[in-house]
Design a protein around this motif. Structure first.
Motif, mmCIF file in Angstrom:
data_model
loop_
_atom_site.group_PDB
_atom_site.id
_atom_site.type_symbol
_atom_site.label_atom_id
_atom_site.label_comp_id
_atom_site.label_asym_id
_atom_site.label_seq_id
_atom_site.Cartn_x
_atom_site.Cartn_y
_atom_site.Cartn_z
ATOM 1 N N TYR A 140 -87.366 32.523 17.367
ATOM 2 C CA TYR A 140 -86.135 33.158 17.223
ATOM 3 C C TYR A 140 -86.463 34.734 17.254
ATOM 4 N N GLU A 144 -85.143 38.071 18.657
ATOM 5 C CA GLU A 144 -84.264 38.906 17.856
ATOM 6 C C GLU A 144 -84.799 40.238 17.717
ATOM 7 N N ARG A 210 -78.780 29.536 17.908
ATOM 8 C CA ARG A 210 -79.697 30.717 17.987
ATOM 9 C C ARG A 210 -80.530 30.853 19.369
ATOM 10 N N SER A 212 -83.612 32.093 21.518
ATOM 11 C CA SER A 212 -85.196 32.053 21.175
ATOM 12 C C SER A 212 -85.864 32.430 22.546
ATOM 13 N N CYS A 264 -88.004 26.039 19.188
ATOM 14 C CA CYS A 264 -87.920 27.671 18.726
ATOM 15 C C CYS A 264 -89.205 28.137 18.053
#
Ligand SMILES: O=C(O)CCC(=O)C(=O)O
Ligand SMILES: [Fe+2]
Length: 291
Positions: A140, A144, A210, A212, A264
């Motif tokens: 992740y 990010e 989320r 990734s 992830c």
């Protein structure tokens, strides 16, 4: 959900082992039936921390299998021979005379499958006097921490993932490499099981929502690109994923069951214990098709 949660635990003791991912879990006995409530806490600990080292267990193969089945269908490894009595369990073993270890490069498990492993549970039976740790990354964070411009580029890429004949393996097949270098781990013919797949480089976690970076050693190139075009980008995304601040390191003890989320994370088994034995029982849980 876009941010890591901060779960309050009623049953488990969960202690983070690094800033970016990883936790040690105590307060559960996997030799007993785990209640739905405790299972929900283990799931929360896994989703929050990506990899959890459940300490102090003493379980049989049947008990490990019973725990694994609570998470879904068992994913049989298409290339590796399971234990004779427990085909769902892979014995991960390195003996004093073995030079190579299993999983000794950055990867995420069975990425070459159309529906790769959601998670892997590795239970330590015998560990070296020092060393044999496993490194993990937070994929992740790898996504990010990219610039918006690079996120856009990453979002357009698809990886071609191949189960055998890693480019990095100098053209040797799995069988050739493993037969030469590992005394007890046996490779099998995958038969008609699919072992080449194309996946999005940026995947969305089906449980946390989320995004990734989904990359690992099974990636041969980006779909539609030449090797020359792919390689520098692959190198960049691997470097971005494995930056020290995106990693943690699990130190094993006999009786540790480490459970990681392959959707992830990447992992890397460190081969730094010549002349000693390291023995694990491994089960993988089937996952969804990445999107
Ligand atoms: O032995 C280890 O620490 C990990 C090996 C590995 O890559 C795996 O079990 O998937
Ligand atoms: Fe692995």
């Amino acid at each position: 959900m876009n941010a890591p949660r901060n779960t309050q635990y009623r049953h488990l003791d969960v202690q983070k082992i690094a800033g970016s991912l990883g936790a040690e879990v105590r307060g559960v006995d996997l030799s007993q039936d785990v209640s739905e409530e405790v299972l929900a806490e283990i799931r929360a600990a896994l989703l929050d921390n990506l990899v959890i080292a459940i300490r102090g267990q003493n379980i049989t193969p049947d008990q490990q299998l019973a725990f694994a089945r609570r998470w879904g269908e068992i994913h049989l490894h298409p290339f590796m021979q399971g234990m004779e009595d427990y085909p769902e369990i892979l014995k991960i073993v390195k003996r004093p005379t073995d030079k190579k270890n299993f999983g000794g490069s950055w990867h995420t498990d069975q990425m070459f499958s159309p529906s790769p492993a959601m998670g892997t549970m590795l239970y330590a039976l015998e560990v070296p006097s020092a060393g044999g740790d496993t490194l993990f990354t937070n994929q992740y964070l790898a996504y990010e921490s990219l610039s918006d411009a690079m996120k856009d580029i990453a979002g357009q890429l698809r990886t071609v993932c191949v189960g055998d004949n890693f480019k990095a393996a100098n053209g040797l097949s799995r069988k050739e490499r493993y037969d030469r270098q590992m005394s007890e781990m046996k490779v099998k013919d995958p038969g008609d099981v699919i072992t080449t797949s194309i996946h999005p480089l940026v995947r969305t976690h089906p449980e946390t929502g989320r995004k990734s970076i989904y990359i690992g050693g099974h990636v041969q190139n980006f779909d539609g690109m030449t090797d020359e075009e792919s390689q520098p980008l692959m190198d960049f995304f691997m470097k971005q994923s494995t930056r020290p601040e995106h990693t943690c390191r699990v130190r094993w003890e006999a009786g540790t069951l480490t459970f990681w989320d392959n959707r992830c994370t990447q992992h890397f088994a460190i081969n730094d214990y010549p002349s000693e034995t390291r023995l694990m029982h491994r089960i993988t849980i089937r996952g969804d098709q990445p999107f």
